[in-house]
Enzyme design. Structure first.
Site, PDB file in Angstrom:
ATOM      1  N   GLU A 284       0.845  -1.220   0.000  1.00 47.25           N
ATOM      2  CA  GLU A 284       0.000   0.000   0.000  1.00 47.25           C
ATOM      3  C   GLU A 284       0.874   1.262   0.000  1.00 47.25           C
ATOM      4  OE1 GLU A 284      -3.442  -0.016  -0.016  1.00 47.25           O
ATOM      5  OE2 GLU A 284      -3.799  -2.128   0.370  1.00 47.25           O
TER       6      GLU A 284
HETATM    7  C1  LIG Z   1       3.274  -9.781   0.051  1.00 46.13           C
HETATM    8  C2  LIG Z   1       3.067  -8.685  -0.940  1.00 46.13           C
HETATM    9  C3  LIG Z   1       1.812  -8.467  -1.476  1.00 46.13           C
HETATM   10  C4  LIG Z   1       1.630  -7.470  -2.432  1.00 46.13           C
HETATM   11  N1  LIG Z   1       0.399  -7.339  -3.030  1.00 46.13           N
HETATM   12  C5  LIG Z   1       0.285  -6.532  -4.127  1.00 46.13           C
HETATM   13  C6  LIG Z   1      -0.910  -6.543  -4.915  1.00 46.13           C
HETATM   14  O1  LIG Z   1      -1.890  -7.235  -4.596  1.00 46.13           O
HETATM   15  N2  LIG Z   1      -0.953  -5.774  -6.025  1.00 46.13           N
HETATM   16  C7  LIG Z   1       0.091  -4.987  -6.410  1.00 46.13           C
HETATM   17  O2  LIG Z   1      -0.017  -4.312  -7.429  1.00 46.13           O
HETATM   18  N3  LIG Z   1       1.236  -4.937  -5.669  1.00 46.13           N
HETATM   19  C8  LIG Z   1       1.366  -5.699  -4.554  1.00 46.13           C
HETATM   20  N4  LIG Z   1       2.521  -5.702  -3.819  1.00 46.13           N
HETATM   21  C9  LIG Z   1       3.630  -4.835  -4.243  1.00 46.13           C
HETATM   22  C10 LIG Z   1       3.916  -3.717  -3.269  1.00 46.13           C
HETATM   23  O3  LIG Z   1       2.920  -2.747  -3.350  1.00 46.13           O
HETATM   24  C11 LIG Z   1       5.324  -3.193  -3.600  1.00 46.13           C
HETATM   25  O4  LIG Z   1       6.229  -4.191  -3.144  1.00 46.13           O
HETATM   26  C12 LIG Z   1       5.618  -1.874  -2.949  1.00 46.13           C
HETATM   27  O5  LIG Z   1       4.855  -0.850  -3.520  1.00 46.13           O
HETATM   28  C13 LIG Z   1       7.103  -1.494  -3.083  1.00 46.13           C
HETATM   29  O6  LIG Z   1       7.568  -1.671  -4.376  1.00 46.13           O
HETATM   30  P1  LIG Z   1       8.908  -2.504  -4.637  1.00 46.13           P
HETATM   31  O7  LIG Z   1       8.767  -3.803  -3.938  1.00 46.13           O
HETATM   32  O8  LIG Z   1       9.174  -2.524  -6.071  1.00 46.13           O
HETATM   33  O9  LIG Z   1      10.030  -1.679  -3.884  1.00 46.13           O
HETATM   34  P2  LIG Z   1      10.839  -0.461  -4.486  1.00 46.13           P
HETATM   35  O10 LIG Z   1       9.922   0.541  -5.058  1.00 46.13           O
HETATM   36  O11 LIG Z   1      11.942  -0.977  -5.337  1.00 46.13           O
HETATM   37  O12 LIG Z   1      11.457   0.142  -3.156  1.00 46.13           O
HETATM   38  C14 LIG Z   1      12.632  -0.362  -2.526  1.00 46.13           C
HETATM   39  C15 LIG Z   1      13.004   0.613  -1.407  1.00 46.13           C
HETATM   40  O13 LIG Z   1      13.294   1.907  -1.959  1.00 46.13           O
HETATM   41  C16 LIG Z   1      12.458   2.888  -1.385  1.00 46.13           C
HETATM   42  N5  LIG Z   1      12.104   3.857  -2.417  1.00 46.13           N
HETATM   43  C17 LIG Z   1      11.565   3.639  -3.633  1.00 46.13           C
HETATM   44  N6  LIG Z   1      11.353   4.776  -4.284  1.00 46.13           N
HETATM   45  C18 LIG Z   1      11.756   5.762  -3.456  1.00 46.13           C
HETATM   46  C19 LIG Z   1      11.789   7.182  -3.545  1.00 46.13           C
HETATM   47  N7  LIG Z   1      11.315   7.860  -4.600  1.00 46.13           N
HETATM   48  N8  LIG Z   1      12.303   7.854  -2.505  1.00 46.13           N
HETATM   49  C20 LIG Z   1      12.744   7.227  -1.415  1.00 46.13           C
HETATM   50  N9  LIG Z   1      12.735   5.900  -1.254  1.00 46.13           N
HETATM   51  C21 LIG Z   1      12.247   5.169  -2.269  1.00 46.13           C
HETATM   52  C22 LIG Z   1      11.244   2.126  -0.863  1.00 46.13           C
HETATM   53  O14 LIG Z   1      10.592   2.827   0.176  1.00 46.13           O
HETATM   54  C23 LIG Z   1      11.877   0.839  -0.398  1.00 46.13           C
HETATM   55  O15 LIG Z   1      12.411   1.013   0.874  1.00 46.13           O
HETATM   56  C24 LIG Z   1       2.719  -6.645  -2.823  1.00 46.13           C
HETATM   57  C25 LIG Z   1       3.960  -6.852  -2.242  1.00 46.13           C
HETATM   58  C26 LIG Z   1       4.161  -7.857  -1.333  1.00 46.13           C
HETATM   59  C27 LIG Z   1       5.538  -8.073  -0.787  1.00 46.13           C
END
Ligand SMILES: Cc1cc2nc3c(=O)[nH]c(=O)nc-3n(C[C@H](O)[C@H](O)[C@H](O)COP(=O)(O)OP(=O)(O)OC[C@H]3O[C@@H](n4cnc5c(N)ncnc54)[C@H](O)[C@@H]3O)c2cc1C
Length: 596
Positions: A404
């Site tokens: 979220e």
């Molecule tokens: C169990 C699980 C269920 C999920 N369910 C869904 C689902 O139903 N549908 C769906 O669409 N998604 C889902 N997700 C995805 C989830 O919403 C994303 O994992 C989340 O938004 C973070 O994206 P990412 O994993 O690519 O991390 P990244 O975006 O790669 O982030 C990695 C780190 O970098 C930081 N970061 C990234 N950008 C910035 C910035 N601009 N400034 C500062 N820090 C930053 C983040 O805070 C984090 O600490 C799910 C994830 C999990 C693990």
């Protein structure tokens, strides 16, 4: 509508305790609803907790079906589409109490009722709503939400999934890879976000799950927690979708995605509350039973400290979550009274409080993690064992800080949205911020204040903490202008100040309202929790304020702001927080449960 406090306005408007909603204000219908949800959770989820830890995905699905049979999936759905059409507070209440036993079920429930269904109820056409929503509301079908891709996580609008219009203009072909999709293993409908041509923004589509239509999946992901929540990668290869399944308009997908997440955020905060209550109750029970040095460990100050802190953060989370829920509900009602459709009123109502939704998501997701962590510590070695509910509570809690929108993104959003609102003139921050500037130049009052009324000093302290935010954020905006976005550490610190102000104020107002109703002598522990929360908030704000000021101000300006910070965080009468913790812990230990 003018009576309803606008989103973010808490920072500059004095809120009276009578005007906030608290868990003590639940009406008969809400109490009945809470009790029937609790009964379902105890019988079907808590009693079978081990199955959720053993990756029994089928059991999660079966419990979702039962939740559908009992009507719990339809609370927020309008009656016209087979739902109960209940108010926003009720939907938050169900989310709260249905989520405590296991994160596996709460994720399945949240993904289905929230991001899996809401995009259709909020943005769908009449035909789309008639076709899909009744099935989703009853649990005949389940929904999933496909936004994230391998290269597009926090940067959700950067997805590469494509939607190509057919030559006859009747269908789109969707091709792309989505990952981390909750409920993928058993859903019937996906909300899929894809880009048409070189559009700047993505577009939303309703896609029925049909393997014969180019939809394939990887195996279940093996995760740290929420082990029986289905999470898969989903591949779309030339998946044919009729044009009438586009949600809203071309290019509106990012807006849909973000608004669905706003609603999801406050519900996620609620979903972390009952998990805390259950962890606290299990911890108190264990602390009362476990004897070391011939003494129940509940008698040790070190353990009492933890119990008091755990209960205080849970109580604060409840206070702020229900306050915001009712503000949203009132805003929706006010818009409907002005003639807006329910769909539009709900959309704008939640959007209005997006700042509070982000605040809550961050605060409560971090509280549940700390609470579970201390729960493990109270259980000692047993806390590390799969045989007690602590280790799964800790593992399950961890995801709430990631999905979220990560807590980093939500922290920055909360401050960014507030500044944007101020720029648009929706919330007047400028006037109050320049008054704080004048106050800094003036001579402080040396009058002895009258603090004889309950919370007189605490409320004055909250008003001063708001000035810290205005001073820090106001000066930072002046200094950096639009470039403030690139000063993330500053934004994060400002966000922590904002979060603590909202949480502390909500806790005090709830308790003041309760004390007026019950009498202060009857709610001694709640008063202690409000005072303890505030004391800790002051500490956090002092630290975050200091690091912010030092990062961008120099010389006289820095000295003046640091003096202001000292003035705005100064207690006249320091509370004895050790005594407060003992008051709170004694009650928990006597009642052998979370009892507030
Ligand atoms: C169990 C699980 C269920 C999920 N369910 C869904 C689902 O139903 N549908 C769906 O669409 N998604 C889902 N997700 C995805 C989830 O919403 C994303 O994992 C989340 O938004 C973070 O994206 P990412 O994993 O690519 O991390 P990244 O975006 O790669 O982030 C990695 C780190 O970098 C930081 N970061 C990234 N950008 C910035 C910035 N601009 N400034 C500062 N820090 C930053 C983040 O805070 C984090 O600490 C799910 C994830 C999990 C693990």
């Amino acid at each position: 509508m003018s009576d309803v406090t606008r989103g973010g306005q808490f920072l500059v408007k004095e809120t009276k305790c009578e005007s906030i909603f608290t868990p003590e204000d639940f009406n008969e219908e809400q109490i009945m609803m809470r009790d029937s949800v609790k009964e379902f959770v105890d019988k079907e989820l808590w009693a079978h907790k081990a199955r959720f830890e053993q990756k029994d995905y089928a059991y999660t699905e079966a419990c979702m079906k039962k939740a559908g049979d009992l009507g719990f999936l339809s609370i927020a759905v309008p009656e016209a589409y087979g739902g109960m059409g209940m108010g926003f507070v009720n939907t938050v209440l169900v989310c709260d109490y249905i989520s405590g036993a296991t994160g596996s079920f709460s994720t399945a429930f949240g993904a289905h009722t929230g991001i899996g269904t809401m995009p259709i109820t909020l943005y769908g056409s009449e035909e789309q709503k008639q076709k899909y929503v009744p099935k989703l509301a009853s649990g005949e079908w389940f929904g999933a939400y496909c936004l994230t891709e391998p290269g597009a996580g926090s940067d959700a609008n950067s997805g590469k999934t494509k939607a190509v219009l057919s030559e006859d203009g009747k269908t789109y072909k969707i091709t792309g890879q989505k990952m981390w999709i909750s409920n993928a293993g058993f859903c019937s409908v996906f909300i899929v976000f894809a880009r048409i041509g070189d559009d700047k923004n993505i577009t939303g589509f309703i896609v029925e799950n049909d393997p014969a239509n180019g939809i394939t999946m990887n195996e279940e992901e093996h995760k740290l927690g929420i082990r029986s929540s289905s999470t898969r990668q989903v591949f779309f290869t030339d998946t044919v979708v009729p044009v009438e399944n586009m949600l809203s308009e071309r290019g509106n997908g990012f807006k849909i995605a973000m608004n669905a997440l706003n609603v999801g955020r406050i519900k996620l905060a609620a979903a972390c509350l009952d998990a805390q209550r259950r962890v606290i109750t299990s911890s108190v029970e264990y602390a009362n039973e476990r004897v070391q040095f011939n003494t129940p460990i509940a008698k040790f100050g070190a353990i009492r400290y933890k119990l008091a802190e755990m209960a205080t953060s849970c109580y604060a989370g409840e206070s702020a979550t229900y306050r915001a829920s009712k503000d949203i509900e009132d805003r929706i009602a006010a818009r409907e009274a002005e003639g807006a459709s329910h769909q539009d009123a709900e959309l704008k109502g939640v959007e209005e409080y997006a700042i509070e939704c982000s605040i809550l998501k961050v605060a409560v997701s971090e509280d549940v993690q700390n609470c579970a962590d201390e729960g493990i510590q109270i259980f000692g070695g047993m806390g590390f064992s799969e045989d007690t509910p602590m280790e799964s509570a800790w593992r399950d809690a961890r995801i709430a800080r990631i999905y979220e929108g990560t807590n980093e993104i939500n922290r920055m959003l909360s401050v960014g949205m507030l500044i944007k609102k101020a720029m648009k003139g929706h919330v007047d921050l400028l006037g109050p911020a320049s008054k704080v500037g004048e106050e800094l130049l003036g001579i402080p009052s040396f009058d002895t204040p009258d603090y004889s009324e309950l919370f007189a000093e605490e409320k004055e302290m909250v008003a001063k903490l708001k000035k810290v935010f205005l001073m820090v954020a106001g000066s930072a905006v002046q200094k950096y202008g639009p470039d403030l976005d690139s000063h993330q550490q500053l934004l994060m610190a400002a966000s922590d100040i904002l979060i603590e102000v909202y949480m502390a104020e909500s806790t005090i107002l709830r308790t003041e309202k309760l004390a007026k109703k019950e009498g202060a002598d009857k709610v001694e522990q709640q008063i202690a929790m409000a005072q303890l929360y505030l004391y800790k908030a002051v500490d956090i704000i002092t630290q975050k304020g200091k690091e912010s000021i030092i990062s961008f101000a120099e010389g006289d300006e820095q000295r003046m702001m640091l003096m202001g910070l000292k003035r705005f965080t100064k207690y006249t009468n320091m509370p004895n927080i050790v005594a407060l913790r003992n008051t709170i812990a004694s009650k928990l230990i006597d009642e052998n449960q979370y009892c507030f």
